[in-house]
Design a protein around this motif. Sequence first.
Motif, PDB file in Angstrom:
ATOM      1  N   SER A 290       0.436 -73.417  82.750  1.00 24.55           N
ATOM      2  CA  SER A 290       1.763 -72.899  83.038  1.00 24.55           C
ATOM      3  C   SER A 290       1.681 -71.649  83.914  1.00 24.55           C
ATOM      4  O   SER A 290       2.448 -71.490  84.874  1.00 24.55           O
ATOM      5  CB  SER A 290       2.470 -72.593  81.715  1.00 24.55           C
ATOM      6  N   LYS A 291       0.724 -70.771  83.605  1.00 24.52           N
ATOM      7  CA  LYS A 291       0.599 -69.535  84.375  1.00 24.52           C
ATOM      8  C   LYS A 291       0.171 -69.819  85.818  1.00 24.52           C
ATOM      9  O   LYS A 291       0.601 -69.156  86.757  1.00 24.52           O
ATOM     10  CB  LYS A 291      -0.380 -68.581  83.677  1.00 24.52           C
ATOM     11  N   TYR A 298       5.260 -68.280  92.914  1.00 27.45           N
ATOM     12  CA  TYR A 298       5.334 -66.977  93.591  1.00 27.45           C
ATOM     13  C   TYR A 298       4.651 -67.037  94.961  1.00 27.45           C
ATOM     14  O   TYR A 298       5.149 -66.471  95.937  1.00 27.45           O
ATOM     15  CB  TYR A 298       4.653 -65.886  92.752  1.00 27.45           C
ATOM     16  N   ALA A 299       3.504 -67.718  95.007  1.00 23.12           N
ATOM     17  CA  ALA A 299       2.751 -67.779  96.269  1.00 23.12           C
ATOM     18  C   ALA A 299       3.596 -68.446  97.344  1.00 23.12           C
ATOM     19  O   ALA A 299       3.659 -67.958  98.484  1.00 23.12           O
ATOM     20  CB  ALA A 299       1.434 -68.515  96.068  1.00 23.12           C
ATOM     21  N   ASN A 323       0.820 -61.678  87.654  1.00 16.85           N
ATOM     22  CA  ASN A 323       0.902 -61.787  89.105  1.00 16.85           C
ATOM     23  C   ASN A 323       1.180 -60.414  89.698  1.00 16.85           C
ATOM     24  O   ASN A 323       1.839 -59.570  89.077  1.00 16.85           O
ATOM     25  CB  ASN A 323       2.008 -62.759  89.491  1.00 16.85           C
ATOM     26  N   ALA A 324       0.644 -60.205  90.895  1.00 19.46           N
ATOM     27  CA  ALA A 324       0.796 -58.913  91.555  1.00 19.46           C
ATOM     28  C   ALA A 324       1.133 -59.156  93.019  1.00 19.46           C
ATOM     29  O   ALA A 324       0.562 -60.038  93.664  1.00 19.46           O
ATOM     30  CB  ALA A 324      -0.501 -58.118  91.446  1.00 19.46           C
ATOM     31  N   VAL A 379       2.896 -54.152  92.833  1.00 21.62           N
ATOM     32  CA  VAL A 379       3.892 -54.324  91.775  1.00 21.62           C
ATOM     33  C   VAL A 379       3.528 -55.596  91.001  1.00 21.62           C
ATOM     34  O   VAL A 379       3.225 -56.625  91.597  1.00 21.62           O
ATOM     35  CB  VAL A 379       5.314 -54.460  92.370  1.00 21.62           C
ATOM     36  N   ASN A 380       3.544 -55.500  89.662  1.00 21.85           N
ATOM     37  CA  ASN A 380       3.334 -56.695  88.833  1.00 21.85           C
ATOM     38  C   ASN A 380       4.665 -57.395  88.613  1.00 21.85           C
ATOM     39  O   ASN A 380       5.696 -56.749  88.442  1.00 21.85           O
ATOM     40  CB  ASN A 380       2.746 -56.306  87.474  1.00 21.85           C
TER      41      ASN A 380
END
Length: 391
Positions: A290-291, A298-299, A323-324, A379-380
Amino acid sequence: MHPSHQDIIDFIRALYPSKDSKTDALIALHAPLFAGNEKKYLLDCIDSTFVSSVGAYVTQFEQSVTTTTGAKHAIATVNGTAALHIALLLAGVKAGEEVITQPLSFVATCNAIAYCNAKPVFVDVNRHTLGMNPASLLDFLSNHCLINSQGCFNKATGRRIAAVLPMHTFGLPCDLEQLIAICAEFNLPLIEDAAESLGSYYHQQHTGTFGLLGTLSFNGNKTITTGGGGMILTNDDELARRAKHLTTTAKLAHPYEFVHDDIGYNYRLPNINAALGCAQIEMLPQLLASKRKIAQAYASFFADTRYTLVKEPDNTHANYWLNAVICPTPSARDQFLTELIAANIMVRPIWTLVNTLPMYADCQAMDLANAQWLVERVVNLPSSARFDLPR
Ligand SMILES: *Cc1c(COP(=O)(O)O)cnc(C)c1O
């Protein structure tokens, strides 16, 4: 293309839809997910009355962690900081010595060094792995240290360098191959702070199993949680025996006598926490899948924008714990943080560099340009595993 803050807010809200379709519900940075046998094992643990530092779940949890990580031994502790403290003691870190670490980490990494009455020395991180930069480590050891028959000594302070302690930031494996080679050259033990990297692999081997010792954390915000908890990993039989001994008050086995042969610690993970861990680790493959999907979402969202999503380094498989994203400028970072937090979306900056905290401000630091660059931009993003997992 540069997404507006509202575009980003809308994207994250779509990624984490609220159950009651509230449009301003709080979106956590990292919430735990209990979708397996957690309640069942907790009730069983309570019924057994073995809720404290002795019990079957602790042993079972340790075994599950060895299976998951491939470490020969896993010793459960009350938290990840305690695991680090014991790992450093076992690596031979003594009062008045120094441990080389990175300034970009949660404060626990340095606190564990301080608990040994030792001092951190800070070397820079790599901009891609966010972990210890081998070039900076090599520079410090080659140009700022003297080697003699007693070991490796810091020219500036005269103190012995006792260990090297890198951290796998946000679950991204650092450059282990080079760090291992440098530690071997200078005959220094490597200890991995793998608190954030359960489920992260470097060249297909689990992080935390490369060094003499490695440590994990199961705090509430980590990939899996035991409420609070940690683990010491090692392939060395004798170190494993001593880790168990030191974390259980250094009591000698005896049917009734209380004899302790060292100043030990009450650091054993309670059985009730381990019960939670046994259920959580069963779900690890689904949580990681899932992660990874969230990281991919996000990518694609941030692709071809002025933001750069931090990706797993080559030849690694990251757990994508958090994620960052790297903002184009420090002021863009500030606005990003302000606007998303105002919209009830929990984003956060990277930690304040540990070498700038008052307790560690007097410690030696190399040029930390990469760490400083990252702190001003990273930023996370909300990264919880999603609640649509199979039961
Ligand atoms: C979470 C964490 C630890 C350990 O934390 P505990 O809360 O004591 O389990 C250590 N180092 C890093 C980098 C961490 O993120």
